[in-house]
Design an enzyme around this catalytic site. Structure first.
Site, short mmCIF file in Angstrom:
data_model
loop_
_atom_site.label_atom_id
_atom_site.label_comp_id
_atom_site.label_asym_id
_atom_site.label_seq_id
_atom_site.Cartn_x
_atom_site.Cartn_y
_atom_site.Cartn_z
N GLU A 224 2.06 84.30 3.99
CA GLU A 224 1.68 83.27 3.04
C GLU A 224 2.96 82.58 2.55
O GLU A 224 3.84 83.22 1.99
CB GLU A 224 0.93 83.90 1.86
N LYS B 142 -2.59 88.59 -19.61
CA LYS B 142 -1.16 88.32 -19.40
C LYS B 142 -1.00 87.21 -18.35
O LYS B 142 -1.09 87.43 -17.16
CB LYS B 142 -0.42 89.57 -18.90
N GLU C 168 -7.54 89.54 -6.44
CA GLU C 168 -7.60 88.31 -5.65
C GLU C 168 -6.19 88.03 -5.17
O GLU C 168 -5.34 87.59 -5.94
CB GLU C 168 -8.07 87.13 -6.52
N VAL D 36 4.81 93.66 -19.69
CA VAL D 36 3.44 93.51 -20.22
C VAL D 36 2.41 93.88 -19.15
O VAL D 36 1.47 94.64 -19.40
CB VAL D 36 3.22 92.06 -20.73
N GLY D 37 2.61 93.37 -17.93
CA GLY D 37 1.68 93.66 -16.83
C GLY D 37 1.66 95.15 -16.52
O GLY D 37 0.60 95.75 -16.29
N GLY E 66 5.86 90.51 -16.04
CA GLY E 66 4.98 91.39 -15.27
C GLY E 66 5.40 92.84 -15.35
O GLY E 66 4.58 93.74 -15.54
N GLU E 67 6.71 93.08 -15.24
CA GLU E 67 7.19 94.47 -15.20
C GLU E 67 7.08 95.14 -16.57
O GLU E 67 7.21 96.35 -16.67
CB GLU E 67 8.64 94.55 -14.74
N GLY F 289 4.61 87.40 -21.50
CA GLY F 289 5.64 88.40 -21.23
C GLY F 289 5.80 88.62 -19.74
O GLY F 289 5.10 87.99 -18.94
N CYS G 259 -4.03 80.00 -2.92
CA CYS G 259 -4.33 81.17 -2.08
C CYS G 259 -5.35 80.81 -1.01
O CYS G 259 -5.40 81.43 0.04
CB CYS G 259 -4.82 82.32 -2.94
#
Ligand code: NAP
Ligand code: MG
Length: 473
Positions: free
Chosen positions: A378, A169, A244, A205-206, A202-203, A200, A278
């Site tokens: 970050e 995803k 990660e 498909v993830g 995150g909320e 899709g 990152c």
């Protein structure tokens, strides 16, 4: 205007069951580039089913078969070099310079995966036992937008080395980049179902990938907040996780460093990938008595940084991926000002002539202390905080005074001294006198920068389960 209305399941481009669309907006102009049709829970379940089925046979393939598949993928990616670079530049706003390096890393990653497969011993003897390193199962790969195809390539390569299968995803904002990768993977003629890709949210498909009991492991790159959500959900079916997450990487410039070399490198480390990295070195730790000297060098370098059209080969900093990310970076610059830090270069607002895109002024703050939010959080944009130290011990203490620990940088003209300082920093990777990537060395974070490691043997073993056969004689 491009419409992306297919996802990739069981070796075929299929129309998602999901009917919602998401607009693809150019970061450079904020014009609409196209739209992507989003997959839903059912699509995700179909993809997982295909991967589960493919695992039965793919887990039994030999090393030479897997090498052949990796070679096929590499060669189909090689044929589309310009497309990869162009789509990353257009859709994401990655500079031509960065997109080119990123593409080259992607190719080298397949070579490293092949080398690893050639050298790794899947059967070991430990004590009196035979230990078989077996593929873990279906791997869910969830990734962000800042190096989308790079993440797909490196994680997928490990999946194949291990003999696993996967459901990927990507970020919906990377749909055109994903489409190109899907075409290459299709062309590589992997067995059906080994790789499945679902565009899709995150909320949706993830979340299904995190929840579904047929996913054995998740490899995630993204924010620490989402990493925690995924890890909590994963534990319900005892999924393995490799996370990660973010970073706030310190860059220690020791007093004996070669400043004309070390400071430009420090700026490059802070602003790489438009600051949306990152591993960006966003806390620059310099000796207090060298501040004035270093300020002059920084002013000189930053006045020559070209911000603008990512397609221009001289551009060093392109736009932020979205207006949301632009606003986030602006908010942090304002926070820095409110906290009492002083702007050395850059500041609020867009550079002149670049009002249409999500461009920010590369910003360097001085008079920062390590307790300020701009030093702790970050930002994910080209914003660098300079913190001064009095002694080497204090530099190490400040470097380690963070909830993160992904990467760090040390510069000194004395190799032994740099090595000694680097060995005291709590970060998964410490770069000494430069910036580089070693695809055989572990990559990942201490503390809240994540769990586990990618690349090389450490990365591979996170996709394997050891089975010990203890035979009584
Ligand atoms: P993110 O929110 O962590 O998203 C990363 C991936 O996780 C995306 O594919 C996202 O899907 C998905 N996701 C979101 N919520 C999820 C959930 N509840 N369950 C499962 N998957 C979920 O990162 P982002 O939105 O791209 O960026 C936000 C911030 O994260 C950045 O500003 C930066 O600080 C950090 N970040 C870090 C890295 C890194 O390499 N460490 C990379 C990118 C961003 P959607 O795209 O649909 O939300
Ligand atoms: Mg998000």
């Amino acid at each position: 205007m491009k419409t992306i209305d297919k996802i990739y399941i069981n070796g075929e481009f299929v129309t998602p069951q999901g009917t919602e669309y998401f607009d693809l907006i150019s970061p450079t102009t904020n014009e609409k580039l196209g739209k992507v049709r989003l997959g839903n829970t059912e699509d995700t379940q179909n993809a997982i089913r295909a991967a589960k089925n493919a695992f039965k046979t793919f887990s039994k393939t030999t090393a030479s078969e897997r090498i052949q598949y990796l070679t096929n993928i590499k060669s189909s990616v090689e044929k589309r070099k310009n497309d990869f670079i162009n789509v990353m530049t257009e859709e994401y706003g990655g500079t031509l310079q960065f997109a080119t390096i990123s593409y080259e890393y992607m190719l080298k990653g397949f070579d490293s995966a092949i080398d690893l497969l050639k050298s790794y011993d899947f059967t070991k003897t430990m004590g009196q036992s035979e230990v078989q390193m077996t593929p873990i199962g279906v791997v869910g790969i969830i990734i962000p937008w800042n190096s989308s195809n790079g993440f797909i390539a490196s994680k997928l390569a490990t999946v194949i080395v291990a003999g696993c299968t996967t459901v990927i995803k990507p970020s919906e904002m990377s749909a055109q980049q994903t489409q190109l990768m899907m075409e290459c993977l299709h062309h590589a003629q992997l067995p059906k179902g080994v790789v499945n890709i679902v565009n899709g949210l995150g909320e949706i498909v993830g979340a299904e990938i995190s929840r579904n009991p047929d996913i054995a492991k998740i490899s995630f790159t993204g924010s620490t907040n989402v990493g925690k959500i995924i890890a909590k959900e994963a534990i319900n079916s005892m999924k393995r996780v490799t996370l990660e997450l973010g970073g706030k990487s310190p860059n220690i410039i020791l007093d004996d460093a070669d400043f004309p070399k070390a400071i430009p490198l420090a700026i490059a480390a802070a602003f790489m990938n438009n600051g949306q990295a990152c591993i960006a070195g966003t806390r620059l730790l310099i000796p207090e008595n060298k501040l004035e000297e270093i300020k002059l060098i920084i002013k000189e370098i930053t006045s020559n940084i070209i911000v603008g059209d990512p397609k221009n080969p001289n551009t060093a900093v392109g736009p932020m991926v979205s207006t949301k990310q632009y606003n986030r970076v602006q908010d942090y610059i304002q926070i820095g000002i409110n906290e009492g830090a002083e702007i050395l270069t850059g500041g609020l607002g867009k550079p002149d002539g670049l009002e249409n895109g999500n461009f920010v002024k590369p910003t360097v703050f001085i008079n920062v202390n390590n307790q300020m939010r701009i030093a702790k959080e970050e930002i994910f944009g080209p914003v660098l905080s300079i913190i001064t130290y009095k002694t080497e011990e204090e530099a190490i203490e400040i470097a380690n005074d963070t909830t993160y620990g992904l990467q760090a940088y040390v510069s000194s003209s004395d190799e032994k001294r740099a090595h000694n300082v680097a060995s005291q920093i709590n970060a998964g990777r410490v770069q000494i006198n430069g910036i580089g990537h070693d695809p055989m060395a572990p990559f990942g974070g201490f503390k809240q920068s994540g769990i586990g490691r990618e690349f090389g043997t450490f990365g591979l073993e996170a996709y394997l389960e050891p089975r010990a056969l203890i035979q009584q004689k």
